[in-house]
Design an enzyme around this catalytic site. Structure first.
Site, mmCIF file in Angstrom:
data_model
loop_
_atom_site.group_PDB
_atom_site.id
_atom_site.type_symbol
_atom_site.label_atom_id
_atom_site.label_comp_id
_atom_site.label_asym_id
_atom_site.label_seq_id
_atom_site.Cartn_x
_atom_site.Cartn_y
_atom_site.Cartn_z
ATOM 1 N N VAL A 43 0.808 -1.265 -0.004
ATOM 2 C CA VAL A 43 0.136 -0.154 -0.077
ATOM 3 C C VAL A 43 0.941 1.135 0.071
ATOM 4 O O VAL A 43 1.809 1.258 0.454
ATOM 5 C CB VAL A 43 -0.837 0.007 1.162
ATOM 6 C CG1 VAL A 43 -0.255 0.304 2.593
ATOM 7 C CG2 VAL A 43 -1.978 1.184 1.150
ATOM 8 N N LYS A 44 0.519 2.220 -0.724
ATOM 9 C CA LYS A 44 1.330 3.499 -0.534
ATOM 10 C C LYS A 44 0.631 4.205 0.654
ATOM 11 O O LYS A 44 -0.505 4.671 0.562
ATOM 12 C CB LYS A 44 1.159 4.405 -1.978
ATOM 13 C CG LYS A 44 1.790 5.497 -1.939
ATOM 14 C CD LYS A 44 1.557 6.331 -3.515
ATOM 15 C CE LYS A 44 2.186 7.510 -3.539
ATOM 16 N NZ LYS A 44 2.039 8.413 -2.654
ATOM 17 N N LEU A 45 1.701 4.469 1.677
ATOM 18 C CA LEU A 45 1.181 5.370 2.475
ATOM 19 C C LEU A 45 1.099 6.915 2.453
ATOM 20 O O LEU A 45 1.660 7.500 1.545
ATOM 21 C CB LEU A 45 1.962 4.913 3.855
ATOM 22 C CG LEU A 45 1.964 3.400 4.326
ATOM 23 C CD1 LEU A 45 2.910 3.118 5.333
ATOM 24 C CD2 LEU A 45 0.549 3.063 4.612
ATOM 25 N N GLU A 80 -3.806 5.601 -0.853
ATOM 26 C CA GLU A 80 -3.287 6.450 -1.612
ATOM 27 C C GLU A 80 -2.736 6.011 -2.977
ATOM 28 O O GLU A 80 -2.153 6.504 -3.940
ATOM 29 C CB GLU A 80 -1.932 7.263 -0.896
ATOM 30 C CG GLU A 80 -2.290 7.908 0.256
ATOM 31 C CD GLU A 80 -2.820 9.390 -0.159
ATOM 32 O OE1 GLU A 80 -2.145 10.140 -1.074
ATOM 33 O OE2 GLU A 80 -3.740 9.726 0.101
ATOM 34 N N GLY A 81 -2.934 4.699 -2.949
ATOM 35 C CA GLY A 81 -2.480 3.757 -4.068
ATOM 36 C C GLY A 81 -1.743 2.665 -3.709
ATOM 37 O O GLY A 81 -1.642 2.360 -2.502
#
Length: 192
Positions: free
Chosen positions: A30-32, A171-172
């Site tokens: 996961v993009k934090l 976030e992506g």
């Protein structure tokens, strides 16, 4: 510091893509919504470096990482009551007043989410493939000293289908090549 890597070190960056890369040669994270941070730990000494090479430690006094000899790549995040990253609360931590920083450290403590291990003991791990660095990171963080530390291991999944919810509700996602070495400052081996 006498680590095999000393600050400043530019973090490896992700190349932007319209779709996640497919195939068995990737792992997904996961993009934090936080601050990218390299953590240099030499004995009791800790240096937290921003993506741009600036010191971050004074803003996050609660991030006391266990003593040792290692360099981590990760993200500093502050979470709200539901567990989601709160970038506004994180941004408030960058303040000149020590009293405010100390108050916010107690009210909205940050955590360090580690996703890569760049050096350990006397060895730089930059040339190792990501899969080996990840295994070394998991082994390091499984140690007893890390059980009560404000540090978490980044979750990974094996397929883009498992990462799809992150594209819609976070976030992506980041795709990392399992065989890629760590390339400071380059946009290779990772896609977002």
């Amino acid at each position: 510091m006498t680590l095999p890597l000393e600050p400043p070190v530019k973090p490896q960056l992700a190349l932007s893509r319209k779709e996640l890369p497919l195939g068995g040669g990737y792992v997904y994270e996961v993009k934090l919504d936080g601050f990218r941070c390299l953590a240099f730990v030499d004995g009791q000494e800790i240096f937290l470096q921003s993506r741009n090479g600036k010191p971050l430690g004074r803003y996050f006094p609660e991030l006391t990482l266990p003593p040792g000899r290692y360099v981590l790549d990760g993200e500093i995040v502050v979470r709200d009551s539901s567990g989601r990253e709160d970038f506004d609360a994180l941004g408030q931590r960058i303040h000149p007043a020590v009293s405010r920083i100390e108050r916010l450290a107690a009210e909205t403590p940050a955590v360090y989410v580690a996703f890569d291990l760049l050096a350990h003991e006397q060895d730089s791990l930059l040339e190792l493939p990501f899969v080996e660095r990840r295994a070394a990171l998991e082994h390091l963080l499984a140690g007893e000293a890390f059980a009560r530390a404000p540090i978490e291991l980044m979750e990974t999944v094996a397929t883009p289908e498992q990462a799809e919810p992150w594209l819609a509700h976070a976030e992506g996602a980041i795709a990392k090549e399992l065989t890629a070495p760590y390339r400071p400052g380059q946009r290779k081996g990772m896609a977002k």
